[in-house]
Each structure stands twice: as C-alpha cells, then as structure tokens.
Scaffold this active site. Structure first.
Site, PDB file in Angstrom:
ATOM      1  N   GLU A  67       0.829  -1.209   0.000  1.00  0.00           N
ATOM      2  CA  GLU A  67       0.000   0.000   0.000  1.00  0.00           C
ATOM      3  C   GLU A  67       0.863   1.259   0.000  1.00  0.00           C
ATOM      4  O   GLU A  67       0.751   2.129   0.867  1.00  0.00           O
ATOM      5  CB  GLU A  67      -0.958  -0.008   1.189  1.00  0.00           C
ATOM      6  CG  GLU A  67      -1.978  -1.118   1.130  1.00  0.00           C
ATOM      7  CD  GLU A  67      -3.008  -1.068   2.242  1.00  0.00           C
ATOM      8  OE1 GLU A  67      -4.114  -1.629   2.062  1.00  0.00           O
ATOM      9  OE2 GLU A  67      -2.714  -0.480   3.313  1.00  0.00           O
ATOM     10  N   GLU A  96      -6.416  -7.416  -1.157  1.00  0.00           N
ATOM     11  CA  GLU A  96      -6.990  -7.351   0.185  1.00  0.00           C
ATOM     12  C   GLU A  96      -8.438  -6.884   0.123  1.00  0.00           C
ATOM     13  O   GLU A  96      -8.764  -5.963  -0.620  1.00  0.00           O
ATOM     14  CB  GLU A  96      -6.245  -6.352   1.079  1.00  0.00           C
ATOM     15  CG  GLU A  96      -4.877  -6.744   1.544  1.00  0.00           C
ATOM     16  CD  GLU A  96      -4.325  -5.689   2.515  1.00  0.00           C
ATOM     17  OE1 GLU A  96      -5.128  -5.000   3.191  1.00  0.00           O
ATOM     18  OE2 GLU A  96      -3.096  -5.546   2.587  1.00  0.00           O
TER      19      GLU A  96
END
Length: 658
Positions: free
Chosen positions: A156, A313
């Site tokens: 991320e 995710e």
C-alpha cells in the site's frame, strides 16, 4: 495495455483464493493447523512476509531467513503458492533509531515517529539503500523457490507517507521541477509567481507547500501532488529493477488502494509500472456503500486495461479502523468478492488469513477468525473457495466493454479540491460515484476509465467535474463529439489547463465552444440552499448562470427558483450525429437518473435488463459470463435472465454462462 504477465505457475488457469499470511505472529506449532485449514477452505495463494523486515533483518546486514524458508517450504508442500512481499513496508526500530533522518515530516514540520507503519520518506537515500539491500537479499535467496509466483513490492505505497515535507523531499522536489520546467522562468510562469511577490530567483528557494501564513500557491500545491505520486512511483521502480535483474521471469506487482477518498497516488499513471494490477478495497458505510465497491472494482479493471487483475486485500467481515465496525450480513462476503470478479479480478484475497490476537488490527476480521474453524464465518469462507474453484474456466477472460463510460481523472480530482475555490464543499469522487449510482439505478452497464483510455470506443462519455483540460484533451473530446460520440460534463469542468491556469474568455473554458454555452460567474450554493429544476429535480452545492452561445443548444431543464429562475440548468448541443451536454448543479443519484435517462435515450444506449430488475440488480459481463448481483436484501426472481436458479437470494450473485 497489452495482456499482463500473470502469476508464474504451472497448471490449468484458475481463480486464485487466499490472504495475507503472517506466520511470524504465531508459534511454529500453529502453522501446520493453518495450512490444514487453508486446504479445507480452498486457499491457493498467500501474500507472505509483508511486515517482516524486523524479523528478517534483526540487525544491520544480519539476516534470519530460516523461519521464512520453513514457511515457504510448508506452503509449497501443501500446494499453496506465494506472492512474496519484499518486506520493506515498515522499517525495523534499529533503522529508525540509527537514522531518524528517514522519518517523514508533515506540513507543520512535525516528525512522524515510529510506532505505527510506513515510517519512512519516499525520497530518503538512506532508507532506499537499506531497503534495496533487503530486496536484493530476498530475491537472491528465493529466486528459484517453487512456491514463488509473484513479487509484492512494499505494501500500500503511500497509504501513510504519500506527502512528506522533509528536506529530502524538498531536494527531490526541486529536481523533479527542473526536469519538468527546465528553467526558473518556466517555473515562475507555470506557478504564476508574479502574484504575492513569489517570484523565484534560485532553485534553492523552492520548497514544498509547508504551512504558510495564508493559502499556498495553487500551482505549487498541484505540482507537489504530482511529485509525491511520482516519488512513490520512482521507489516502486527501484525495487522492481532489483527484482527484475535477479528474477526476470517472476512478475512484479504492488497493491493499489482504489477505494474511497484515497487519492494521493495517480494509479492511472502507475498501472503500466507493474506486471499485473493489484488492489486493496474495503467497504465504507453509507447508502452508496455497495455502489462504491462496484465503482472501485470497475475502475481497477479498467486501469488494468480490461485484463485480469488481483484483489490483494478486502475483508471477510468487520474492519477495525472505522468509528463503528459492523460485521457483514449473510451473503455479503461472497457478494463483495464476486463483485470484484465480475469486474475482472482473477484473484480474491483478504486481510488476513488468521485473525491476530495482539496488535492494532486484532479486531479486523480474517478468513480464520478468533472463533476458529467451527464458525459461520469460516464456513462462508470455505463456501466461497468452492464457488471460485467452480468458476475456474472464467480465469483469463477480459472484461466486456460497456457502451458508456465515466471518465475519472486524478489531476482533476487533485486540482478541483484545492483551497481558494468557489466552494470547499466540492467532492470530485462523490460526483463521479453519483453518476455511477444513476447508471446502476437505470440498469445500464458503464465503465469507469482514465482519460488515457480509448474514449472513442464508447458511445457515451460522462466527464464529471473534468476540471483540468489540457489543449490536447480538449481536441480529443471535440473530435469524439464530431465523430458522433455523446459527451456529458458538469459544473466546474474545462476551467483550467494542466498548469492550473484558467482558460480565459468565460467558463467552461476549454469546453465552452463544444458545449455552446458561456458562463461569466460561478454561483455556488450555501449549505442550506437548493435550486429547483423544471424537470422536478433539486440541485445543491453549485449552480451556473448559463448564456446560450449557439442557437442549436437545447435546454433540457431550467432553474425554477432563486436568482437563476428561467435560466438553463441542463443543456445539450447536437453536433452532427453526436452531442455535448452540460449539467450545472449537483443533482445526486436520484436527480441524475432522469437526466441521464434522457441523454442515454438520445444516444441510443439502453439497459440490457428487464424493466422490473433495473436498479435492483447490477449486471456485469466478462466474455460469455454474465454476473447478476442482487443489490437488495430481498430475494429476486431472475427467470427472464435465463439463470439456472430462478430466484436470486438476498445479497446473492448468479453467474450465467452463455
């Protein structure tokens, strides 16, 4: 985009299923239980070692790979592939203690201290030196491991450190500006520094937009946003270069965050830097929660050029970081997952495999919850695994292009929400989402695409708040309409060029002639103000006093209240077989539906759903596979669609093969 390199593995195509796996949080005795339950659930892949730097390198240059060797071998022995992270997302305490100069600095000059994650500067040479050394060590060790199917760069990128105002960032920002503008004269012209005596006479005078006595220079702010996205992209490239040099046959990805208001990274620009696109997505509460999920999955699929992508995710149930974290209802786990698959995902993964017993995310749901395998949640996970296995022949199938598209532009997102504007209430992504919801309510498929997409392949283009319109984009849109395309844009569109300089001569600037209208002043609304339109809808946030500059322009709706009563609110200019329409106020999803319906009808674009299903289900298509997603909490009869089962359960999904 050409077809991406997908996971490096042998065997027939399949939809991957799995999660982030953190065996280093658990005693070795737990691991055997983990892989046994993974096999029960149908897990095919895990992302490994994401936050393991401190364990992998407990001291500078001293590596402990024994535990990771064990985990890799165990997973491979059980038929589970590994998307191996480079473990650089969060530096170990010894590194930040020895080199506090790698820590980010906020716009107030405050140091962002360790204790969370991503406590590093994207432009820090010291951080990069240590991180790339770890990447090299990992790539060297695991290059030939049979479990390795992909590299997962960091994690991320930019989630917590996209904007760094440190001295490292200042130096890198100046170099970025030199590359962009070459000379100080060009920089001064781009930033309009004649205003407020801001003219620069030396490059060393230029700094990031730190806290200022009043509003910072808008050109400086916009370029700092561009630079910050590019700085993270450059870091991604640096890790990728090491990996490709040592493991050229292993594809490289990093997980984007196309969701909600995460906007610091220009993912349309990043998409070509990875071998396949990956994304993390979490549902946000609110009336458009499910629509936002579909919007984000749709956009991710189009960032991937319609090719398969990796859902890295999402959550099985509750998350831990919202004010109130509610568990998902029955059916939502599968519906959320299959919405991503419907929009092109060939992998469905979660954070995380086993729910943590300690740490900041111990109340974040997982595939294997605190309650263990004897739980409704785990049974739902296993059922999803079986369903994905039954759809194996879907793998590799590209998205089927819709006839309409919503244009989503990161630069317009950044620029339209800068300070010192007609209103600070404007929300770019919300306006785009409202149009998407209107399409869903009408039962019409639509794509969400960046401006770089082949726009000419769509019959209808919706370009909400397309605030930044460079001359080249204006020419493309003009050519699109002239060739028979139907463009729809909104308030605060076409206003500035790529330097954030206003197109002079009246609004909407670069799109004024194409739309056949002229606006002299903006008319934003106060929070308690609304505007009633002649079509029965109500506008908020913004209005415009529109003058018709071309006699062919049609008024589709006019204002009926306030100072603008009698003036046009929604216009449409026919151009040959094409048209250019303008919506001058925020109508919200319900108000947009009748306007959009009229414009789609004029363009000859309709719904592929029976009238009684429109708005109740979402239809998405990948090749010969049609996905019907129940947007309601009630069962729906879908007999007319030719489904094997005539009744679609509440929150259910039907996959219909041609």
């Amino acid at each position: 985009m050409s077809s991406p390199r997908w996971l490096r593995r042998a065997g027939a195509p399949r939809l991957e299923f799995g999660a982030d796996y953190n065996p280093d949080q658990w005693p070795r005795a737990v691991w055997d239980s983990d892989v046994r339950h993974m096999r029960e659930a149908g897990v095919t892949i895990v992302s490994l070692a994401i936050f393991s730097w401190a364990k992998l390198e407990p001291a500078p240059g001293e590596y402990d790979f024994a535990w990771l060797d064990d985990a890799m071998d165990l997973l491979h022995a059980n038929g589970i592939s590994v998307d191996l992270a480079t473990a650089t997302a969060s530096p170990p305490p010894w590194l930040t203690a020895a080199h506090p100069e790698i820590l980010p600095v906020d716009r107030l000059g405050h140091i962002i201290w360790p204790g969370g994650r991503q406590q590093w500067r994207p432009t820090s040479p010291i951080f990069r030196e240590h991180a790339l050394r770890l990447v090299e060590a990992m790539a060297t060790r695991y290059a030939s491991h049979p479990a390795l199917v992909a590299w997962h760069v960091s994690n991320e990128l930019g989630c917590h450190n996209v904007y760094d105002y440190s001295d490292d960032a200042a130096r890198a920002f100046r170099e970025w500006l030199r590359d962009r503008y070459v000379t100080l004269d060009e920089l001064n012209d781009a930033w309009g520094t004649a205003f407020w005596a801001q003219r620069y006479t030396a490059w060393d005078e230029v700094i990031p937009p730190r806290l200022a006595a009043t509003h910072p220079n808008p050109g400086q702010q916009l370029d700092f946003k561009r630079f910050s996205s590019d700085a993270l992209k450059d870091y991604l490239r640096a890790e990728r270069a090491v990996l490709r040099s040592l493991t050229p046959e292993v594809p490289v990805t990093t997980n984007f965050m196309v969701m909600g208001e995460t906007k610091g990274m220009d993912y349309a620009d990043w998409a070509t830097e990875v071998d396949f696109v990956s994304n993390d997505h979490y549902r946000l509460p609110g009336p458009q929660s499910l629509d936002e999920l579909s919007f984000s999955a749709n956009l991710t699929g189009n960032l991937a050029g319609g090719q398969p992508w990796f859902l890295m995710e999402h959550s099985t149930s509750a998350v831990n970081w919202q004010p109130v974290n509610k568990a998902k209802k029955a059916g939502e786990l599968a519906r959320d997952s299959l919405t991503h698959v419907a929009h092109g995902a060939d992998a469905v993964c979660f954070f995380q495999w086993r729910q943590s017993k300690a740490g900041a995310e111990k109340y974040h749901s997982a595939m294997l919850p605190h309650a263990g395998a004897d739980s409704d949640l785990f049974r739902s996970v296993a059922a999803l695994g079986a369903q994905l296995a039954s759809l194996a022949d879907l793998a590799g199938t590209p998205r089927t292009r819709a006839r309409a598209a919503i244009v989503f532009d990161w630069t317009s997102w950044w620029a339209s929400e800068l300070d010192s504007h007609p209103t600070d209430r404007l929300r770019y992504r919300q306006e785009a989402l409202d149009w998407y919801t209107a399409f869903l309510n009408l039962g019409v498929r639509v794509d969400v695409v960046p401006p770089s997409a082949p726009l000419e392949e769509y019959d209808v283009l919706i370009a909400p708040i397309l605030h930044v319109v460079p001359a080249e984009l204006a020419k493309r849109l003009d050519a699109y309409v002239t060739a028979g395309g139907h463009l729809v844009t909104t308030y605060f569109s076409g206003i500035v060029d790529e330097r954030d300089h206003v197109w002079l001569g009246g609004y909407p600037g670069a799109l004024r002639d194409l739309l056949g209208i002229r606006i002299e002043e903006f008319a934003p609304l106060l929070d308690d103000e609304t505007a009633t339109l002649s079509n029965g809808t109500t506008g908020s946030l913004w209005t415009d006093r529109i003058d018709l500059a071309d006699e062919s322009v049609e008024v589709l709706a006019a204002y009926e209240t306030g100072e603008l009563a009698g003036h046009a609110a929604v216009t449409r200019r026919p151009v040959g077989d094409g048209s250019a329409a303008y919506v001058s106020t925020r109508l919200g999803p319900d108000g947009l539906a009748p306007v959009l319906g009229t414009l789609l009808e004029r363009a000859g674009v309709g719904s592929e759903l029976p009238s009684d299903l429109r708005g109740r289900v979402e239809l998405a298509q990948r090749g010969d596979f049609r996905f019907v997603l129940n947007r309601t909490d009630e069962p729906i009869d879908i007999t007319e669609l030719g489904a094997a089962e005539p009744t679609l359960a509440a929150r259910g999904v039907a996959v219909i093969r041609a």
